[in-house]
Write an enzyme that holds these catalytic residues in place. Structure first.
Site, short mmCIF file in Angstrom:
data_model
loop_
_atom_site.label_atom_id
_atom_site.label_comp_id
_atom_site.label_asym_id
_atom_site.label_seq_id
_atom_site.Cartn_x
_atom_site.Cartn_y
_atom_site.Cartn_z
N SER A 1 8.36 1.77 -5.91
CA SER A 1 7.72 0.67 -5.18
C SER A 1 6.22 0.58 -5.43
CB SER A 1 7.97 0.84 -3.68
OG SER A 1 9.32 0.71 -3.36
N GLU B 1 6.19 -7.54 4.27
CA GLU B 1 7.21 -6.67 3.66
C GLU B 1 8.32 -6.33 4.64
OE1 GLU B 1 7.75 -2.30 1.50
OE2 GLU B 1 6.26 -2.55 3.09
N ASP C 1 10.74 -5.70 -5.01
CA ASP C 1 10.01 -4.87 -5.97
C ASP C 1 10.95 -4.20 -6.97
OD1 ASP C 1 11.08 -3.43 -3.87
OD2 ASP C 1 9.31 -2.22 -3.50
#
Length: 564
Positions: A130, A345, A391
């Site tokens: 990530s 996120e 991601d």
């Protein structure tokens, strides 16, 4: 702001971009007015310098027409670990929760008009992490696994990283006079949010106690300290997430958990430092406090000592949902006349997949869909570019031949026309039923471990050793739809791994027409900055643009630091 449903018209398409350079990525028809950026042909991977990655991404975005964008605001939603399989299964779960078969359903972003694929590899890994992937998205430059806001180098080497700090589009927005915001269900120092604002060669340097003494001596600063710093402008007006422990000194009691204290050894109270940098700003740690701080000019919300709770386990009276955090961020940032950029996120999709627990992974994806829906309703496609992506992928599988409408978390029941009896459990070659969803690896392996006996595993399960499975367990009487059921995994691991395949990009708003084809992940940065006039103008003012106004030269952070 009013809600509009009509997408902006597509630009006219022209002939294919000439292949003047062998490594120039675009091959699809480009808008007639799209500027052409030449990219030198290189040998891969040896020629992949930060400048090459930056120009390569700029060329791809420009060829797709991103320069025609007129976005005032940008919101990037990042579903951490949100593979296409996770999206498809979550779509069905949400549809089934609404009472339908599920397959016909669409998650909120799947209604956006423009889509693309993102290639997620790091410069040193086929299957990425990530930190490196989010750094590609935020800086326009691909980098190594574990990197936070720095171009490729040696992980754990502070001295090597000091000259490799890269400017993010949130830094750029801050320097350009736009308001900025960061929202995450992870610790705010975790890889994805950290890569929007901090620089470190190792994602694990979240607080000073987590850094080696040599890194301190060489001048590196922990991620938490950087998250409250304001080198480019006033800094984020909104930061909402978890991770209180990273910001508080050791010995300081956590306000929610009497058995926990801050993690910092340097004695610094970063909450106090944030308040000093944001006069009138309010620090909150629960839902009620957030609501009470509605009129504060800035807000720092740290709602958990560690990551925020999974939606399934959350006390919603005390801890906001991701949709609530998103709405709060947009409401505050929309007050700023110069426009805003926001990163949101959905972090715990990734954590649940690592845990081998599909229920939580899909449930968190549905929560992200609700947050995107709220954002779409609160903003206009006439002035706000919304991008939704991931991601990286995971090893979740969606397999078998289940009948239409079969519960996505259940065992496979045969579809009409298959060899088995329609409506009955499908059986493997040993005569045992199996689930629609499974993992290629992870803690759901059914052999005995040092934590749980042989057979189906129950969340949470983090074994450090495992025994080979002796065949498959009989799932006939097992409720595989239970939130704590862990799907079977082929390869026994303590934590399920990421996947290396492409992930999706979905987009709406000014410049979204440029989201098409298969793109290198770092191109997302260039889509954002090229489609947002204030961002690209600030880059041009620093001398990084070509004759067509396309930002093509790698910006140096020092050029954008505040002068006061």
């Amino acid at each position: 702001m009013p809600r509009h449903t009509r997408a902006l018209p597509l630009a006219l398409l022209s002939a294919l971009l000439p292949a003047a350079c062998a490594s120039t990525p675009p091959t699809a028809p480009a808008p007639a007015s799209a500027p052409r950026v030449q990219v030198p042909a290189i040998a891969h991977p040896d020629g992949e310098t930060p400048q090459w990655w930056y120009r390569n991404g700029a060329a791809a975005a420009a060829a797709n027409g991103a320069m025609s964008g007129k976005a005032k605001n940008v919101i990037l939603f990042l579903g951490d670990g949100m593979s296409l399989t996770t999206v498809a299964a979550a779509r069905i779960l949400e549809g089934q929760r609404k009472g339908g078969p599920g397959e016909e359903n669409l998650l909120s972003w799947e209604r956006f008009p423009h889509t693309a694929f993102s290639k997620t590899y790091n410069v040193d890994a086929q299957t990425p992490d990530s930190a490196g992937t989010m750094t590609a998205i935020t800086t326009g430059v691909k980098t190594h696994m574990g990197a936070i806001g720095v171009s490729a180098g040696k992980r754990n080497d502070c001295a090597d990283s000091l000259g490799k700090q890269r400017l993010t589009w949130l830094h750029l927005a801050d320097a350009a006079g736009m308001a900025t915001g960061i929202v995450s269900t992870a610790r705010l120092t975790h890889a994805t949010p950290a890569a929007t604002w901090a620089h470190a060669p190792d994602r694990n340097w979240e607080n000073d106690a987590a850094m080696p003494a040599e890194a301190h001596a060489q001048g590196c600063i922990d991620i938490a300290r950087q998250m409250v710093s304001t080198p480019y402008g006033p800094g984020p007006k909104v930061m909402l997430g978890g991770g209180r422990g990273q910001f508080l000194p050791a010995g300081t009691p956590d306000p929610e958990y009497p058995d926990k204290t801050g993690l910092r050894r340097d004695g610094r109270d970063l909450v106090a430092e944030w308040k000093a940098a944001h006069p009138g700003g309010v620090y909150v740690w629960n839902r009620q406090q957030l609501q009470a701080a509605a009129d504060a000019p800035a807000v720092l919300g740290l709602f958990e000592h560690d990551h925020m709770q999974f939606e399934h386990e959350k006390d919603r009276a005390a801890e906001p949902t991701l949709a609530e955090l998103t709405a709060e961020a947009i409401r505050r940032l929309s007050r700023e006349p110069g426009g805003f950029v926001l990163m949101v996120e959905g972090a715990r999709i990734d954590h649940a997949n690592h845990n081998g627990n599909a229920f939580r992974a899909l449930d968190e994806t549905v929560a992200l869909s609700e947050a995107v829906r709220v954002a779409a309703e609160m903003t206009s496609p006439e002035d706000t570019l919304i991008l939704v992506t991931a991601d990286h992928s995971h090893s979740l599988n969606f397999v078998g031949y289940p009948a239409r409408g079969n519960p996505i978390l259940d065992k496979v029941r045969d579809a009409p026309g298959e060899d088995g009896k329609p409506g009955a459990y499908a059986l493997d070659n040993t005569g045992l039923p199996y689930t629609t969803l499974s993992y290629a690896n992870g803690p759901g392996h059914t052999g005995a471990s040092n934590r749980q006996p042989a057979g189906p595993k129950t969340y949470p399960h983090t074994p450090s050793s495992s025994q080979p499975a002796q065949g498959r367990p009989d799932l006939t009487q097992v409720d595989t739809t239970h939130p704590d059921y862990m799907q079977e995994a082929l390869v026994p691991l303590k934590s399920e791994s990421h996947g290396g395949e492409d992930v999706g990009i979905w987009a709406r708003g000014p410049g979204s027409e440029a989201v098409r084809g298969t793109l290198e992940q770092n191109t997302i940065f260039h889509l954002i900055v090229q489609a947002t006039p204030k961002l690209r103008e600030r880059l041009c003012a620093a001398g990084t643009c070509d004759a067509n106004g396309v930002p093509v030269e790698l910006p140096q952070p020092e050029q954008f630091r505040r002068k006061d």
